[in-house]
Design an enzyme around this catalytic site. Structure first.
Site, PDB file in Angstrom:
ATOM      1  N   LYS A  50       0.834  -1.201   0.000  1.00 28.29           N
ATOM      2  CA  LYS A  50       0.000   0.000   0.000  1.00 28.29           C
ATOM      3  C   LYS A  50       0.872   1.255   0.000  1.00 28.29           C
ATOM      4  O   LYS A  50       0.560   2.250  -0.661  1.00 28.29           O
ATOM      5  CB  LYS A  50      -0.932  -0.007   1.218  1.00 28.29           C
ATOM      6  CG  LYS A  50      -2.036  -1.055   1.098  1.00 28.29           C
ATOM      7  CD  LYS A  50      -2.754  -1.305   2.419  1.00 28.29           C
ATOM      8  CE  LYS A  50      -3.739  -2.467   2.273  1.00 28.29           C
ATOM      9  NZ  LYS A  50      -4.402  -2.834   3.539  1.00 28.29           N
ATOM     10  N   GLN A  94      -4.111  -1.358   9.788  1.00 32.25           N
ATOM     11  CA  GLN A  94      -4.079  -2.706   9.207  1.00 32.25           C
ATOM     12  C   GLN A  94      -4.639  -3.718  10.209  1.00 32.25           C
ATOM     13  O   GLN A  94      -4.203  -3.785  11.358  1.00 32.25           O
ATOM     14  CB  GLN A  94      -2.635  -3.064   8.817  1.00 32.25           C
ATOM     15  CG  GLN A  94      -2.494  -4.401   8.119  1.00 32.25           C
ATOM     16  CD  GLN A  94      -3.154  -4.423   6.743  1.00 32.25           C
ATOM     17  OE1 GLN A  94      -3.066  -3.473   5.982  1.00 32.25           O
ATOM     18  NE2 GLN A  94      -3.841  -5.511   6.428  1.00 32.25           N
ATOM     19  N   ASP A 117     -10.628   3.108   4.536  1.00 31.94           N
ATOM     20  CA  ASP A 117     -11.058   1.716   4.436  1.00 31.94           C
ATOM     21  C   ASP A 117     -12.580   1.593   4.543  1.00 31.94           C
ATOM     22  O   ASP A 117     -13.136   0.518   4.354  1.00 31.94           O
ATOM     23  CB  ASP A 117     -10.430   0.878   5.565  1.00 31.94           C
ATOM     24  CG  ASP A 117      -9.214   0.100   5.084  1.00 31.94           C
ATOM     25  OD1 ASP A 117      -9.054  -0.035   3.854  1.00 31.94           O
ATOM     26  OD2 ASP A 117      -8.437  -0.365   5.940  1.00 31.94           O
TER      27      ASP A 117
END
Ligand code: NAP
Length: 286
Positions: A50, A94, A117
Site C-alpha cells: 500500500k 491494518q 477503508d
C-alpha cells in the site's frame, strides 16, 4: 465461445493513472497514514504494498509501527494524533490487531472523513442511507468498477451476493441496491444456494471457499465477479470454479488478477477523495 475475462490489473492501472494525474495538480499532496501493529508477516506485506502504491501516484505516506505489545492508550493516542494531523487525509489501520486490542474500538476512533477503508460505523451508516459522502470500503468499490468495465446492466437486474461480511458482502449489497439492482444476499445458512445463484444476472462470490461456485450454479451469460482468495495446493484460487464457469458466464474476473488489484487501487482513489474533500472543508472554514 466462453466469457469475456475482465482484467483487474488493466482497470486498476487506469484508476492509478487517474489518481496520479489529479495528485500531480494538487498543492499539498494527499497523505496516507498506515498503522501496522504486531508482526503478522501477511499484514506487513500488505502495508508495504500500500505504501509502494501510494508512492507511485505521488501520495505521501506516513508509516507507524508500534510494537505488538502497544497499550490500548498508546494506540488510541496515535490514532487521535493522526486524526488531528493536517498532512494526513487517510488513515489505514491494518487488521487484524493483536488479541489484546479490540478492533472495533480502534476503528471507531478514526475520523470518518479519513476512514479510507470505509470501516467506521459512521461510513457504514452513510452507505446504508445512500449518502454520497460515505467512504466506501475498497474491495466493494473495486467490484463496482469491474462491473462497469464488464458493461453489466445493473438497473433492475437480479444481483446475487454470496457472503455478508462487513468488509465485502454487506457494503457490496448496498452499492448494488443503490445502483437499482434487485439484490439477493446469501450466506452460510442460505438454503439451496445453487438455485438462488442461477437467478443471477450478476453473481458475486465473497466467501473464502475454493471453487464453491460451480458451472451449474451460473446462469448462461451472467457477469461473475470472484472476490475470493484461497491458498490451496494448486496455488491461489477464487470462490468460483473459473475454468468451468467461464464456459457459461458472459464475463468473469480471474483470481489472481481480478478483484485483488482493484482493492489496492481503490485505496488510492479513496485517499485522493478524502484529500480533495478535506481541502474543500478547510477552505470553507477560512
Ligand atoms: P468472511 O468475513 O469470512 O465472510 C465470509 C462470508 O461467506 C460469510 O458471510 C459467510 O456466511 C459466507 N459463507 C461461508 N461459507 C459459505 C457457504 N458455504 N455458502 C454461502 N456462504 C458462505 O470473509 P470476507 O472477509 O468477506 O472475505 C471473503 C473472501 O474474499 C475471502 O476469500 C477473502 O480472502 C477474500 N477477499 C479478497 C479481497 C481482495 O482484495 N481480493 C479483499 C477482501 C476479501 P455467514 O455470515 O453465515 O458466516
Amino acid at each position: 465461445m466462453g466469457a469475456r475475462i475482465i482484467d483487474g490489473n488493466a482497470v486498476a492501472a487506469r484508476v492509478r493513472e487517474r489518481v496520479a494525474l489529479e495528485v500531480a495538480e494538487m498543492g499539498p499532496k494527499p497523505g496516507l497514514a498506515t498503522i501496522l501493529v504486531g508482526d503478522d508477516p501477511a499484514s506487513a506485506v500488505y502495508v508495504r504494498m500500500k505504501r509502494e502504491d501510494s508512492a507511485r501516484v505521488g501520495i505521501e505516506s506516513f508509516h507507524h509501527e508500534p510494537g505488538g505489545d502497544v497499550s490500548a492508550n498508546e494506540l488510541a493516542e496515535l490514532i487521535r494524533s493522526l486524526d488531528a494531523d493536517d498532512r494526513v487525509h487517510g488513515i489505514l489501520l491494518q487488521l487484524p490487531l493483536p488479541g489484546h486490542l479490540d478492533q472495533d474500538e480502534f476503528v471507531s476512533l478514526i475520523d470518518p472523513a479519513k476512514d479510507v477503508d470505509g470501516l467506521t460505523p459512521t461510513n457504514a451508516g452513510l452507505l446504508v442511507q445512500g449518502r454520497e459522502e460515505a467512504m466506501v470500503p475498497c474491495t466493494p468499490a473495486g467490484v463496482m468498477e469491474l462491473l462497469a468495465e464488464a458493461g453489466a446492466e445493473l438497473e433492475g437486474a437480479r444481483a446475487v451476493v454470496v457472503g455478508r461480511s462487513i468488509l465485502v458482502g454487506k457494503p457490496l449489497a448496498q452499492l448494488l441496491l443503490a445502483a437499482n439492482a434487485t439484490v439477493t444476499h446469501c450466506h452460510s445458512r442460505t438454503r439451496d444456494l445453487a438455485s438462488v445463484c442461477r437467478e443471477a444476472a450478476v453473481l458475486i462470490a465473497a466467501v473464502g471457499a475454493p471453487r464453491l461456485v460451480t458451472a451449474d450454479m451460473v446462469r448462461e451469460g451472467a457477469v461473475v465477479i470472484d472476490v475470493g482468495t484461497n491458498r490451496t495446493d494448486d496455488g491461489l484460487v477464487g470462490d468460483v470454479d473459473f475454468d468451468a464457469v467461464r464456459e457459461r458466464a458472459g464475463a468473469i474476473t480471474p483470481v489472481p488478477g481480478g478483484v485483488g488489484p482493484m482493492t489496492r487501487a481503490m485505496l488510492l482513489a479513496n485517499t485522493l477523495r478524502a484529500a480533495k474533500r478535506y481541502s474543500v472543508v478547510r477552505g470553507a472554514k477560512r
